[in-house]
Design a protein around this motif. Structure first.
Motif, PDB file in Angstrom:
ATOM      1  N   TYR A 110       0.835  -1.205   0.000  1.00 54.31           N
ATOM      2  CA  TYR A 110       0.000   0.000   0.000  1.00 54.31           C
ATOM      3  C   TYR A 110       0.873   1.259   0.000  1.00 54.31           C
ATOM      4  CZ  TYR A 110      -3.635   3.308   1.487  1.00 54.31           C
ATOM      5  OH  TYR A 110      -4.514   4.361   1.576  1.00 54.31           O
ATOM      6  N   GLN A 111       0.559   2.185  -0.874  1.00 58.75           N
ATOM      7  CA  GLN A 111       1.299   3.440  -0.958  1.00 58.75           C
ATOM      8  C   GLN A 111       0.500   4.554  -0.304  1.00 58.75           C
ATOM      9  OE1 GLN A 111       2.015   4.860  -4.919  1.00 58.75           O
ATOM     10  NE2 GLN A 111       3.286   6.584  -4.260  1.00 58.75           N
ATOM     11  N   VAL A 112       1.084   5.193   0.702  1.00 59.81           N
ATOM     12  CA  VAL A 112       0.424   6.301   1.388  1.00 59.81           C
ATOM     13  C   VAL A 112       0.406   7.524   0.483  1.00 59.81           C
ATOM     14  CG1 VAL A 112       0.575   7.922   3.317  1.00 59.81           C
ATOM     15  CG2 VAL A 112       1.040   5.484   3.686  1.00 59.81           C
ATOM     16  N   VAL A 113      -0.741   8.185   0.402  1.00 62.37           N
ATOM     17  CA  VAL A 113      -0.858   9.466  -0.292  1.00 62.37           C
ATOM     18  C   VAL A 113      -1.215  10.506   0.764  1.00 62.37           C
ATOM     19  CG1 VAL A 113      -2.022  10.782  -2.099  1.00 62.37           C
ATOM     20  CG2 VAL A 113      -1.635   8.320  -2.396  1.00 62.37           C
ATOM     21  N   GLN A 114      -0.298  11.400   1.065  1.00 58.32           N
ATOM     22  CA  GLN A 114      -0.521  12.414   2.081  1.00 58.32           C
ATOM     23  C   GLN A 114      -1.637  13.369   1.633  1.00 58.32           C
ATOM     24  OE1 GLN A 114       0.837  11.861   4.833  1.00 58.32           O
ATOM     25  NE2 GLN A 114       2.665  10.647   4.364  1.00 58.32           N
ATOM     26  N   ASN A 115      -2.287  13.986   2.603  1.00 58.32           N
ATOM     27  CA  ASN A 115      -3.402  14.878   2.291  1.00 58.32           C
ATOM     28  C   ASN A 115      -2.999  15.977   1.319  1.00 58.32           C
ATOM     29  OD1 ASN A 115      -5.109  13.452   4.049  1.00 58.32           O
ATOM     30  ND2 ASN A 115      -4.410  14.656   5.799  1.00 58.32           N
ATOM     31  N   GLU A 116      -1.872  16.592   1.571  1.00 55.73           N
ATOM     32  CA  GLU A 116      -1.414  17.687   0.718  1.00 55.73           C
ATOM     33  C   GLU A 116      -1.217  17.218  -0.724  1.00 55.73           C
ATOM     34  OE1 GLU A 116       2.629  20.210   0.556  1.00 55.73           O
ATOM     35  OE2 GLU A 116       1.531  20.365   2.467  1.00 55.73           O
ATOM     36  N   GLU A 117      -0.720  16.000  -0.884  1.00 58.59           N
ATOM     37  CA  GLU A 117      -0.506  15.444  -2.216  1.00 58.59           C
ATOM     38  C   GLU A 117      -1.834  15.087  -2.886  1.00 58.59           C
ATOM     39  OE1 GLU A 117       3.724  13.209  -1.120  1.00 58.59           O
ATOM     40  OE2 GLU A 117       1.850  12.073  -1.247  1.00 58.59           O
ATOM     41  N   ALA A 118      -2.749  14.524  -2.105  1.00 60.19           N
ATOM     42  CA  ALA A 118      -4.016  14.048  -2.671  1.00 60.19           C
ATOM     43  C   ALA A 118      -4.833  15.178  -3.280  1.00 60.19           C
ATOM     44  CB  ALA A 118      -4.831  13.343  -1.583  1.00 60.19           C
ATOM     45  N   PHE A 119      -4.787  16.345  -2.669  1.00 58.64           N
ATOM     46  CA  PHE A 119      -5.633  17.448  -3.111  1.00 58.64           C
ATOM     47  C   PHE A 119      -4.894  18.443  -4.000  1.00 58.64           C
ATOM     48  CE2 PHE A 119      -7.454  16.437   1.245  1.00 58.64           C
ATOM     49  CZ  PHE A 119      -8.419  15.588   0.739  1.00 58.64           C
ATOM     50  N   ALA A 120      -3.621  18.202  -4.301  1.00 62.91           N
ATOM     51  CA  ALA A 120      -2.822  19.170  -5.057  1.00 62.91           C
ATOM     52  C   ALA A 120      -3.397  19.448  -6.439  1.00 62.91           C
ATOM     53  CB  ALA A 120      -1.380  18.681  -5.168  1.00 62.91           C
ATOM     54  N   PHE A 121      -3.979  18.424  -7.073  1.00 61.70           N
ATOM     55  CA  PHE A 121      -4.475  18.638  -8.437  1.00 61.70           C
ATOM     56  C   PHE A 121      -5.633  19.628  -8.474  1.00 61.70           C
ATOM     57  CE2 PHE A 121      -7.683  15.579  -7.206  1.00 61.70           C
ATOM     58  CZ  PHE A 121      -8.784  15.900  -7.987  1.00 61.70           C
ATOM     59  N   LYS A 160      -5.960   9.603 -10.352  1.00 61.53           N
ATOM     60  CA  LYS A 160      -4.655   8.991 -10.141  1.00 61.53           C
ATOM     61  C   LYS A 160      -3.764   9.929  -9.333  1.00 61.53           C
ATOM     62  CE  LYS A 160      -4.856   6.520 -14.547  1.00 61.53           C
ATOM     63  NZ  LYS A 160      -4.233   6.369 -15.886  1.00 61.53           N
ATOM     64  N   HIS A 161      -2.983   9.342  -8.422  1.00 58.83           N
ATOM     65  CA  HIS A 161      -2.026  10.141  -7.668  1.00 58.83           C
ATOM     66  C   HIS A 161      -0.766  10.302  -8.497  1.00 58.83           C
ATOM     67  CE1 HIS A 161       0.842  11.592  -4.894  1.00 58.83           C
ATOM     68  NE2 HIS A 161       1.463  10.437  -4.748  1.00 58.83           N
ATOM     69  N   THR A 162      -0.512  11.534  -8.957  1.00 58.86           N
ATOM     70  CA  THR A 162       0.695  11.809  -9.717  1.00 58.86           C
ATOM     71  C   THR A 162       1.380  13.028  -9.129  1.00 58.86           C
ATOM     72  OG1 THR A 162      -0.575  13.161 -11.272  1.00 58.86           O
ATOM     73  CG2 THR A 162      -0.199  10.866 -11.868  1.00 58.86           C
ATOM     74  N   SER A 163       2.697  13.018  -9.106  1.00 57.49           N
ATOM     75  CA  SER A 163       3.459  14.112  -8.505  1.00 57.49           C
ATOM     76  C   SER A 163       3.844  15.180  -9.518  1.00 57.49           C
ATOM     77  CB  SER A 163       4.734  13.563  -7.844  1.00 57.49           C
ATOM     78  OG  SER A 163       5.522  12.859  -8.789  1.00 57.49           O
ATOM     79  N   ASN A 164       3.725  14.888 -10.832  1.00 58.13           N
ATOM     80  CA  ASN A 164       4.153  15.883 -11.815  1.00 58.13           C
ATOM     81  C   ASN A 164       3.006  16.793 -12.217  1.00 58.13           C
ATOM     82  OD1 ASN A 164       2.897  14.873 -14.538  1.00 58.13           O
ATOM     83  ND2 ASN A 164       3.727  13.034 -13.549  1.00 58.13           N
TER      84      ASN A 164
END
Length: 372
Positions: free
Chosen positions: A139-150, A235-239
């Motif tokens: 399981y990959q954790v997605v932090q709150n800040e990352e989840a809502f960044a888009f 999808k959780h993406t960092s870019n």
């Protein structure tokens, strides 16, 4: 001020032989006067008009306290949950304002005897060491800040943050936003909201869901349409390009949903319902059968009478014909605003989750109306 205790329900016989059951709030003297007057005038007056006339005749000025109190306190399903973040310039600030700027860390698990538990880890909140969930080691954790960044990419399109917060002691977090368009559907103003949810308990990571609200009554109209999604995953993406794609997809799904909902409401308006058929449908939600206990029968009768009142007497439906749209709105009113027989500690949170993910009562009412 008059005594405003609820003295139960009043039963009348309709001209067609059917039974009509109404809630009444007021003094015992008003109760008897109401029964006599409404029985005489039931063919020409609504429940609301009759009560108003009685109270005016008897010199009562406090109308809000006595007339249809159940319709005066309706609020949005997320009322009281989270923090208002309308002034947040971006998702990071919204997360901070809502107190969601904590991290989830994964920790190894041990039995009481100190033996490692292989294949699983605990998701732990760093500020208080609360275990939010037990997940597989993949399981990959997605932090709150990352989840809502888009969602930052949506702000340039006129989308506005409304509320952000956590549910179930932090196991789920959310940001609720409003689309910029104003929709008028069947003469009603419908405000299109959507909610983005993140999960830390092993459920789906990031989910978006439509939650349109009928402004006049705060009812939820997130219908299960065949031709448009009301819930979708992101999808959780960092870019940055990935976030732009997620934002574009979210707007496309939301706009398509609202367009299809308008067509569906038009179809519901043309589905005419007789009082008898509406009563049959409502009775399917809360049947009273011989094999039920006395308590079950009593509870179902109370709930059924509540639903009937919302269908026949809601002020915001007085100009809506006897059709499928009225029926779906009445059930939505009940599902969104009626008080449960037993209110649990997490009642508001559970209601919000049902609202976001689709309330089974509203879905069933929609299918009933379509089949009429």
């Amino acid at each position: 001020m008059m005594d405003c205790k609820i003295y139960g329900v009043l039963k009348f016989t309709r001209s067609n032989g059917g039974c009509c059951t109404k809630y009444f709030t007021g003094s015992r003297r008003h109760q008897m006067n109401f029964k006599n007057k409404y029985t005489a005038d039931r063919n020409s007056q609504t429940l609301h008009t009759c009560l108003c006339n009685i109270l005016q005749e008897e010199g009562e000025d406090n109308m809000a306290a006595a007339v249809e109190s159940m319709f005066s306190v309706r609020v949005k399903p997320w009322h009281g949950l989270g923090t208002i973040v309308q002034d947040a310039p971006d998702s990071r600030e919204a997360v901070r304002l809502a107190g969601l700027d904590w991290k989830v860390v994964q920790q190894e698990m041990l039995t009481d005897n100190g033996i490692p538990v292989f294949g699983y880890k605990a998701n732990v909140r760093d500020i208080d060491n609360r275990v939010l969930g037990v997940v597989s080691d993949r399981y990959q954790v997605v932090q709150n800040e990352e989840a809502f960044a888009f969602t930052d990419e949506l702000l340039g399109e006129g989308v506005r943050y409304e509320t952000a917060g956590s549910l179930q002691d932090g196991r789920r977090t959310f940001i609720l936003a409003r689309l910029p368009e104003r929709f008028i559907i069947a003469g009603d103003e419908i405000t299109p909201y959507f909610v983005i949810m993140n999960s830390h308990d092993g459920g789906c990571s990031i989910k978006a869901a439509m939650t349109p609200i009928r402004v006049v009554c705060q009812n939820t109209l997130n219908l299960a349409l065949r031709t448009a999604r009301r819930v979708w995953m992101t999808k959780h993406t960092s870019n940055i390009m990935g976030r732009i794609d997620d934002a574009r997809m979210t707007l496309q799904f939301a706009e398509k949903y609202m367009a299809e909902m308008g067509r569906s409401v038009d179809s519901l308006i043309h589905k005419k319902l007789s009082d008898r058929k509406a009563m049959e449908y409502m009775a399917e939600f809360f049947p009273v059968t011989e094999d039920m206990s006395a308590a079950q029968k009593k509870n179902n009768i109370v709930l059924l009478n509540d639903l009937k009142a919302r269908y026949f007497d809601a002020p915001d439906l007085k100009d809506v014909g006897k059709n499928g749209y009225r029926f779906v709105n009445a059930v939505s009113d009940f599902a969104t605003h009626a008080q449960p027989v037993r209110k649990t500690k997490n009642y508001r949170e559970n209601l919000f989750l049902k609202t976001a993910e689709g309330n089974p009562l509203i879905d069933r009412a929609y299918q009933m109306a379509l089949s009429s």
